[in-house]
Write a protein that holds these residues in place. Structure first.
Motif, PDB file in Angstrom:
ATOM      1  N   THR A 250       0.326 -14.824  -2.906  1.00  0.00           N
ATOM      2  CA  THR A 250       1.609 -15.477  -2.652  1.00  0.00           C
ATOM      3  C   THR A 250       1.449 -16.552  -1.586  1.00  0.00           C
ATOM      4  OG1 THR A 250       3.948 -15.074  -2.070  1.00  0.00           O
ATOM      5  CG2 THR A 250       2.293 -13.813  -0.883  1.00  0.00           C
TER       6      THR A 250
ATOM      7  N   ALA B 219       4.265 -19.547   0.738  1.00  0.00           N
ATOM      8  CA  ALA B 219       5.648 -19.951   0.993  1.00  0.00           C
ATOM      9  C   ALA B 219       5.655 -21.288   1.703  1.00  0.00           C
ATOM     10  CB  ALA B 219       6.372 -18.902   1.837  1.00  0.00           C
TER      11      ALA B 219
ATOM     12  N   GLU C 277      11.147 -22.080  -0.215  1.00  0.00           N
ATOM     13  CA  GLU C 277      10.632 -21.570  -1.476  1.00  0.00           C
ATOM     14  C   GLU C 277       9.450 -20.632  -1.250  1.00  0.00           C
ATOM     15  OE1 GLU C 277      10.131 -24.180  -4.688  1.00  0.00           O
ATOM     16  OE2 GLU C 277      12.195 -24.944  -4.547  1.00  0.00           O
ATOM     17  N   VAL C 278       9.324 -19.645  -2.154  1.00  0.00           N
ATOM     18  CA  VAL C 278       8.216 -18.695  -2.141  1.00  0.00           C
ATOM     19  C   VAL C 278       7.573 -18.714  -3.530  1.00  0.00           C
ATOM     20  CG1 VAL C 278       7.537 -16.280  -1.894  1.00  0.00           C
ATOM     21  CG2 VAL C 278       9.305 -17.226  -0.411  1.00  0.00           C
TER      22      VAL C 278
ATOM     23  N   TYR D  14      16.534 -14.927  -1.391  1.00  0.00           N
ATOM     24  CA  TYR D  14      15.656 -15.608  -2.329  1.00  0.00           C
ATOM     25  C   TYR D  14      15.881 -15.074  -3.738  1.00  0.00           C
ATOM     26  CZ  TYR D  14      12.926 -17.980   1.270  1.00  0.00           C
ATOM     27  OH  TYR D  14      12.524 -18.803   2.296  1.00  0.00           O
TER      28      TYR D  14
ATOM     29  N   SER E 147       1.379 -19.042   6.366  1.00  0.00           N
ATOM     30  CA  SER E 147       1.947 -20.240   5.750  1.00  0.00           C
ATOM     31  C   SER E 147       1.749 -21.424   6.688  1.00  0.00           C
ATOM     32  CB  SER E 147       3.437 -20.037   5.462  1.00  0.00           C
ATOM     33  OG  SER E 147       4.047 -21.233   5.066  1.00  0.00           O
TER      34      SER E 147
ATOM     35  N   TYR F  72       8.145 -21.439   6.654  1.00  0.00           N
ATOM     36  CA  TYR F  72       9.175 -21.158   5.654  1.00  0.00           C
ATOM     37  C   TYR F  72      10.378 -20.509   6.331  1.00  0.00           C
ATOM     38  CZ  TYR F  72       7.172 -16.445   5.931  1.00  0.00           C
ATOM     39  OH  TYR F  72       6.718 -15.248   6.387  1.00  0.00           O
TER      40      TYR F  72
END
Length: 357
Positions: free
Chosen positions: A27, A29, A33-34, A60, A332, A336
Protein backbone atom coordinates in the motif's frame (compact mmCIF):
# COMPACT_ATOMS: atom_id res chain seq x y z
CA UNK A 1 9.81 6.82 26.34
CA UNK A 2 12.65 9.22 27.13
CA UNK A 3 11.97 12.53 28.82
CA UNK A 4 13.86 14.52 26.18
CA UNK A 5 11.61 13.43 23.31
CA UNK A 6 10.86 16.38 21.06
CA UNK A 7 7.93 14.82 19.21
CA UNK A 8 4.62 13.74 20.69
CA UNK A 9 4.08 10.01 21.27
CA UNK A 10 3.08 7.91 18.30
CA UNK A 11 -0.30 6.26 18.34
CA UNK A 12 -2.27 4.07 15.95
CA UNK A 13 -5.39 5.36 14.24
CA UNK A 14 -7.62 3.38 11.83
CA UNK A 15 -7.45 4.74 8.28
CA UNK A 16 -9.49 2.14 6.39
CA UNK A 17 -11.18 -0.21 8.90
CA UNK A 18 -11.57 -3.11 6.46
CA UNK A 19 -10.58 -3.95 2.90
CA UNK A 20 -12.85 -6.62 1.47
CA UNK A 21 -11.97 -6.20 -2.22
CA UNK A 22 -8.85 -8.39 -1.97
CA UNK A 23 -5.92 -9.57 0.16
CA UNK A 24 -3.53 -6.65 0.74
CA UNK A 25 0.06 -7.15 -0.42
CA UNK A 26 1.29 -3.53 -0.41
CA UNK A 27 0.00 0.00 0.00
CA UNK A 28 0.92 3.67 -0.36
CA UNK A 29 -0.78 6.99 0.39
CA UNK A 30 -0.55 10.55 -0.87
CA UNK A 31 -2.63 13.56 0.09
CA UNK A 32 -6.26 12.50 0.35
CA UNK A 33 -5.82 9.16 -1.44
CA UNK A 34 -4.71 5.65 -0.47
CA UNK A 35 -3.57 3.05 -3.02
CA UNK A 36 -3.69 -0.66 -2.24
CA UNK A 37 -2.10 -3.53 -4.19
CA UNK A 38 -3.53 -7.03 -3.78
CA UNK A 39 -2.24 -10.57 -4.19
CA UNK A 40 -4.74 -11.22 -6.99
CA UNK A 41 -3.23 -8.46 -9.14
CA UNK A 42 -5.86 -5.85 -8.35
CA UNK A 43 -5.12 -2.18 -7.65
CA UNK A 44 -7.53 -0.31 -5.37
CA UNK A 45 -7.92 3.44 -5.03
CA UNK A 46 -9.46 4.99 -1.93
CA UNK A 47 -10.23 8.69 -1.54
CA UNK A 48 -11.17 10.79 1.47
CA UNK A 49 -14.82 11.76 1.20
CA UNK A 50 -15.74 15.15 2.65
CA UNK A 51 -18.74 15.46 4.96
CA UNK A 52 -21.05 18.45 4.74
CA UNK A 53 -21.80 18.03 8.44
CA UNK A 54 -18.71 19.18 10.43
CA UNK A 55 -19.73 16.96 13.35
CA UNK A 56 -19.26 13.82 11.25
CA UNK A 57 -15.86 12.29 10.62
CA UNK A 58 -14.53 12.12 7.07
CA UNK A 59 -13.67 8.64 5.85
CA UNK A 60 -11.88 6.88 2.99
CA UNK A 61 -14.06 5.15 0.40
CA UNK A 62 -13.22 2.86 -2.51
CA UNK A 63 -13.59 4.83 -5.74
CA UNK A 64 -11.87 2.56 -8.28
CA UNK A 65 -10.81 -1.06 -8.65
CA UNK A 66 -8.83 -2.47 -11.56
CA UNK A 67 -6.76 -5.52 -12.49
CA UNK A 68 -3.21 -5.16 -13.75
CA UNK A 69 -2.50 -6.77 -17.14
CA UNK A 70 -0.60 -9.85 -15.93
CA UNK A 71 -2.86 -10.68 -12.98
CA UNK A 72 0.18 -11.40 -10.77
CA UNK A 73 0.51 -10.28 -7.13
CA UNK A 74 1.28 -6.58 -6.69
CA UNK A 75 4.60 -6.51 -4.82
CA UNK A 76 5.43 -2.83 -4.49
CA UNK A 77 4.01 0.62 -5.19
CA UNK A 78 6.39 3.57 -5.59
CA UNK A 79 4.81 7.01 -5.84
CA UNK A 80 6.58 9.88 -7.59
CA UNK A 81 4.51 12.93 -6.51
CA UNK A 82 6.88 15.31 -8.31
CA UNK A 83 5.90 13.80 -11.67
CA UNK A 84 2.42 12.43 -10.79
CA UNK A 85 3.53 8.89 -11.58
CA UNK A 86 3.30 5.49 -9.90
CA UNK A 87 5.67 2.59 -10.53
CA UNK A 88 4.12 -0.83 -9.85
CA UNK A 89 6.16 -4.01 -9.40
CA UNK A 90 4.26 -7.28 -9.95
CA UNK A 91 4.98 -10.97 -10.12
CA UNK A 92 6.54 -12.36 -6.93
CA UNK A 93 5.41 -15.71 -5.58
CA UNK A 94 6.07 -17.25 -2.17
CA UNK A 95 6.54 -20.92 -1.24
CA UNK A 96 5.57 -21.86 2.34
CA UNK A 97 7.30 -25.00 3.64
CA UNK A 98 6.00 -27.35 6.33
CA UNK A 99 8.60 -25.95 8.73
CA UNK A 100 6.96 -22.54 8.43
CA UNK A 101 9.86 -20.97 6.52
CA UNK A 102 9.21 -19.25 3.21
CA UNK A 103 11.06 -18.75 -0.05
CA UNK A 104 10.29 -16.03 -2.56
CA UNK A 105 10.61 -16.48 -6.29
CA UNK A 106 10.22 -14.32 -9.38
CA UNK A 107 8.21 -15.30 -12.41
CA UNK A 108 8.93 -12.58 -14.95
CA UNK A 109 8.33 -9.71 -12.56
CA UNK A 110 7.41 -6.53 -14.39
CA UNK A 111 7.32 -2.78 -13.66
CA UNK A 112 4.23 -0.90 -14.88
CA UNK A 113 3.94 2.87 -15.21
CA UNK A 114 0.71 4.61 -14.18
CA UNK A 115 -0.45 8.19 -13.73
CA UNK A 116 -1.51 9.81 -10.45
CA UNK A 117 -4.12 10.14 -9.22
CA UNK A 118 -6.23 8.62 -12.02
CA UNK A 119 -4.24 5.33 -12.22
CA UNK A 120 -4.22 5.24 -16.02
CA UNK A 121 -1.35 3.51 -17.87
CA UNK A 122 1.22 6.04 -19.06
CA UNK A 123 0.90 6.20 -22.87
CA UNK A 124 3.78 4.88 -25.01
CA UNK A 125 5.73 3.37 -22.10
CA UNK A 126 5.89 -0.43 -22.10
CA UNK A 127 6.43 -2.47 -18.92
CA UNK A 128 9.98 -3.47 -18.00
CA UNK A 129 10.29 -7.27 -17.82
CA UNK A 130 12.54 -9.81 -16.04
CA UNK A 131 12.91 -7.66 -12.91
CA UNK A 132 14.35 -9.03 -9.67
CA UNK A 133 13.95 -5.73 -7.82
CA UNK A 134 14.35 -2.00 -8.52
CA UNK A 135 15.31 1.24 -6.80
CA UNK A 136 14.27 4.82 -7.60
CA UNK A 137 16.78 7.53 -6.66
CA UNK A 138 15.59 8.70 -3.24
CA UNK A 139 16.86 12.21 -3.96
CA UNK A 140 14.49 12.42 -6.93
CA UNK A 141 11.54 10.99 -4.97
CA UNK A 142 11.82 13.85 -2.49
CA UNK A 143 11.55 16.60 -5.11
CA UNK A 144 8.69 19.01 -4.52
CA UNK A 145 5.75 18.78 -6.90
CA UNK A 146 5.22 21.96 -8.96
CA UNK A 147 2.52 24.34 -7.78
CA UNK A 148 0.14 26.62 -9.69
CA UNK A 149 2.48 29.52 -8.87
CA UNK A 150 5.52 27.91 -10.54
CA UNK A 151 6.55 28.92 -14.04
CA UNK A 152 5.48 26.12 -16.42
CA UNK A 153 8.39 24.11 -17.72
CA UNK A 154 9.71 20.65 -18.42
CA UNK A 155 10.21 18.46 -15.36
CA UNK A 156 13.62 16.94 -14.76
CA UNK A 157 13.66 13.16 -15.31
CA UNK A 158 13.61 10.69 -12.44
CA UNK A 159 16.42 8.13 -12.40
CA UNK A 160 16.05 4.54 -11.24
CA UNK A 161 17.85 1.18 -11.40
CA UNK A 162 16.34 -2.14 -12.43
CA UNK A 163 18.21 -5.14 -11.06
CA UNK A 164 17.84 -8.12 -13.39
CA UNK A 165 19.32 -11.59 -13.18
CA UNK A 166 22.76 -10.70 -14.53
CA UNK A 167 22.80 -6.90 -14.83
CA UNK A 168 21.77 -3.58 -13.34
CA UNK A 169 19.93 -1.49 -15.92
CA UNK A 170 19.88 2.30 -15.52
CA UNK A 171 16.80 4.24 -16.67
CA UNK A 172 15.47 7.81 -16.62
CA UNK A 173 11.73 8.50 -16.58
CA UNK A 174 10.37 11.72 -18.05
CA UNK A 175 6.75 12.76 -18.38
CA UNK A 176 6.48 11.40 -21.93
CA UNK A 177 8.98 8.58 -22.22
CA UNK A 178 11.30 6.07 -20.61
CA UNK A 179 15.01 6.42 -21.46
CA UNK A 180 17.41 3.47 -21.15
CA UNK A 181 20.96 4.51 -20.24
CA UNK A 182 23.28 1.54 -19.77
CA UNK A 183 23.87 -1.73 -17.91
CA UNK A 184 26.33 -2.80 -15.22
CA UNK A 185 27.13 -6.54 -14.89
CA UNK A 186 25.74 -8.07 -11.68
CA UNK A 187 25.30 -11.48 -10.05
CA UNK A 188 21.88 -13.21 -9.72
CA UNK A 189 19.89 -13.28 -6.48
CA UNK A 190 19.05 -9.64 -5.70
CA UNK A 191 16.26 -9.37 -3.13
CA UNK A 192 16.09 -5.67 -2.24
CA UNK A 193 17.66 -2.41 -3.41
CA UNK A 194 17.75 1.27 -2.49
CA UNK A 195 19.43 4.11 -4.36
CA UNK A 196 20.78 7.48 -3.21
CA UNK A 197 22.31 9.46 -6.06
CA UNK A 198 25.31 7.59 -7.46
CA UNK A 199 25.18 4.96 -4.71
CA UNK A 200 23.12 1.78 -4.90
CA UNK A 201 22.73 -0.69 -2.03
CA UNK A 202 21.58 -4.19 -3.02
CA UNK A 203 20.85 -7.10 -0.70
CA UNK A 204 21.14 -10.70 -1.86
CA UNK A 205 20.70 -13.89 0.19
CA UNK A 206 24.02 -13.39 1.97
CA UNK A 207 25.22 -9.78 1.95
CA UNK A 208 24.42 -6.12 1.59
CA UNK A 209 26.44 -4.80 -1.36
CA UNK A 210 27.31 -1.19 -2.15
CA UNK A 211 27.73 -0.14 -5.77
CA UNK A 212 29.10 3.13 -7.13
CA UNK A 213 27.09 3.64 -10.30
CA UNK A 214 29.64 6.07 -11.74
CA UNK A 215 32.60 3.70 -11.77
CA UNK A 216 30.67 0.38 -11.41
CA UNK A 217 32.69 -0.67 -8.36
CA UNK A 218 30.94 -3.06 -5.96
CA UNK A 219 31.83 -4.58 -2.59
CA UNK A 220 29.96 -6.40 0.22
CA UNK A 221 29.60 -4.32 3.36
CA UNK A 222 27.60 -6.40 5.87
CA UNK A 223 26.11 -9.93 6.04
CA UNK A 224 22.31 -10.18 6.10
CA UNK A 225 22.70 -12.88 8.76
CA UNK A 226 25.69 -13.41 11.03
CA UNK A 227 24.23 -16.65 12.40
CA UNK A 228 26.25 -19.04 10.24
CA UNK A 229 24.80 -22.18 11.86
CA UNK A 230 21.19 -21.11 11.28
CA UNK A 231 19.91 -21.91 7.75
CA UNK A 232 16.63 -20.00 8.27
CA UNK A 233 16.21 -17.31 5.56
CA UNK A 234 16.47 -13.77 6.94
CA UNK A 235 14.61 -10.85 5.39
CA UNK A 236 16.95 -7.98 4.46
CA UNK A 237 16.11 -4.35 5.22
CA UNK A 238 17.68 -1.26 3.63
CA UNK A 239 16.42 2.11 4.85
CA UNK A 240 17.47 5.34 3.18
CA UNK A 241 18.25 7.82 5.96
CA UNK A 242 19.33 10.91 4.00
CA UNK A 243 22.21 12.21 1.90
CA UNK A 244 24.11 9.07 0.93
CA UNK A 245 23.38 7.19 4.17
CA UNK A 246 21.68 3.82 4.58
CA UNK A 247 20.53 1.79 7.60
CA UNK A 248 21.19 -1.96 7.20
CA UNK A 249 19.79 -4.69 9.48
CA UNK A 250 21.82 -7.81 10.29
CA UNK A 251 20.59 -10.83 12.29
CA UNK A 252 23.16 -12.16 14.78
CA UNK A 253 21.29 -15.27 15.93
CA UNK A 254 20.12 -13.71 19.20
CA UNK A 255 19.19 -10.18 18.15
CA UNK A 256 19.23 -7.84 15.15
CA UNK A 257 21.70 -5.00 14.75
CA UNK A 258 21.02 -1.84 12.77
CA UNK A 259 24.18 -0.37 11.23
CA UNK A 260 24.34 3.08 9.59
CA UNK A 261 26.73 3.28 6.63
CA UNK A 262 27.52 5.79 3.90
CA UNK A 263 27.52 5.04 0.19
CA UNK A 264 31.28 4.50 0.46
CA UNK A 265 30.73 1.83 3.15
CA UNK A 266 31.94 3.93 6.09
CA UNK A 267 30.06 3.34 9.38
CA UNK A 268 28.44 6.42 10.92
CA UNK A 269 26.45 7.13 14.07
CA UNK A 270 25.96 4.35 16.62
CA UNK A 271 24.21 0.97 16.35
CA UNK A 272 20.56 0.06 16.89
CA UNK A 273 19.49 -3.26 18.36
CA UNK A 274 16.24 -5.25 18.48
CA UNK A 275 15.50 -8.44 20.49
CA UNK A 276 14.16 -10.18 17.36
CA UNK A 277 14.36 -9.66 13.61
CA UNK A 278 11.76 -7.03 12.62
CA UNK A 279 8.86 -7.76 10.32
CA UNK A 280 8.97 -4.24 8.91
CA UNK A 281 11.12 -1.11 9.18
CA UNK A 282 10.59 2.45 7.96
CA UNK A 283 11.98 5.93 8.46
CA UNK A 284 9.91 8.74 9.91
CA UNK A 285 12.77 11.17 10.37
CA UNK A 286 14.17 11.76 12.94
CA UNK A 287 12.95 8.33 14.02
CA UNK A 288 13.22 4.70 12.89
CA UNK A 289 9.96 2.77 13.37
CA UNK A 290 10.03 -1.04 13.50
CA UNK A 291 7.36 -3.72 13.76
CA UNK A 292 8.54 -6.80 15.67
CA UNK A 293 7.32 -10.36 15.27
CA UNK A 294 5.45 -10.26 18.59
CA UNK A 295 3.30 -7.38 17.27
CA UNK A 296 4.90 -4.54 19.23
CA UNK A 297 6.21 -1.39 17.54
CA UNK A 298 9.49 0.20 18.63
CA UNK A 299 10.61 3.73 17.84
CA UNK A 300 14.30 4.71 17.97
CA UNK A 301 15.93 8.09 17.47
CA UNK A 302 18.21 8.29 14.43
CA UNK A 303 20.39 10.92 16.11
CA UNK A 304 20.86 9.29 19.54
CA UNK A 305 19.95 5.65 18.69
CA UNK A 306 17.94 5.57 21.94
CA UNK A 307 14.58 3.87 22.21
CA UNK A 308 11.99 6.62 22.69
CA UNK A 309 8.73 4.68 22.61
CA UNK A 310 7.20 1.21 22.49
CA UNK A 311 3.65 0.59 21.28
CA UNK A 312 2.58 -2.67 22.92
CA UNK A 313 1.26 -5.57 20.91
CA UNK A 314 -2.55 -5.67 20.84
CA UNK A 315 -4.32 -8.21 23.00
CA UNK A 316 -5.62 -9.98 19.90
CA UNK A 317 -2.26 -10.47 18.22
CA UNK A 318 -2.22 -14.13 19.35
CA UNK A 319 -5.56 -14.80 17.68
CA UNK A 320 -6.02 -16.44 14.30
CA UNK A 321 -7.77 -13.42 12.83
CA UNK A 322 -5.33 -12.34 10.12
CA UNK A 323 -7.21 -9.10 9.46
CA UNK A 324 -6.44 -7.90 12.99
CA UNK A 325 -2.71 -8.64 13.05
CA UNK A 326 -0.03 -6.05 12.36
CA UNK A 327 1.85 -7.20 9.29
CA UNK A 328 3.81 -4.19 8.05
CA UNK A 329 4.73 -0.51 8.17
CA UNK A 330 4.74 1.89 5.22
CA UNK A 331 6.28 5.36 5.05
CA UNK A 332 4.66 7.98 2.82
CA UNK A 333 7.13 10.44 1.29
CA UNK A 334 4.51 13.02 0.30
CA UNK A 335 2.34 12.69 3.41
CA UNK A 336 -1.38 11.98 3.60
CA UNK A 337 -4.48 13.09 5.48
CA UNK A 338 -5.68 11.20 8.56
CA UNK A 339 -9.23 12.09 9.69
CA UNK A 340 -9.65 12.44 13.44
CA UNK A 341 -12.83 12.39 15.49
CA UNK A 342 -11.04 14.67 17.93
CA UNK A 343 -11.30 17.50 15.38
CA UNK A 344 -15.06 17.29 15.05
CA UNK A 345 -15.53 16.93 18.80
CA UNK A 346 -13.74 20.22 19.38
CA UNK A 347 -15.72 22.09 16.71
CA UNK A 348 -18.69 24.02 18.04
CA UNK A 349 -20.93 26.62 16.45
CA UNK A 350 -20.62 30.11 17.85
CA UNK A 351 -22.18 33.48 17.13
CA UNK A 352 -19.97 36.29 15.93
CA UNK A 353 -21.11 39.92 16.21
CA UNK A 354 -19.75 42.52 13.79
CA UNK A 355 -19.95 46.22 14.56
CA UNK A 356 -20.48 48.86 11.86
CA UNK A 357 -17.74 51.36 11.20
Amino acid sequence: MSADQDVPPYFLHPLIPAITAGTVSCTQALGSEVYVGCTNGELLRYALQAESDPTKQESYSLISRQSLPNGKPVDELVLIPYMSRMLILCGKWTLIFHSGTTKDGNEDRQIYFYTLPSLDPVPNIKPIRHVETFAVDQHHLSRFAPTVHDIPGKLQPVDFCVIKRSAIALYSLSEERLIYSREIPFQPGARLARRAGQYLCVADDENYNLINLQNAQMFPVLPVSQAMDDPTPVKPFIVFVGGNEFLLLSWTGGSTLGVFVTGEGDPVRGTLEWPSHPLSVCLDYPNIVTLLSAGSIEIHSVETQSKIQVIAAPAWVESDTDSEQRVGLVASIGGYIVPFTEHSEKMRKTTLRFGRQ
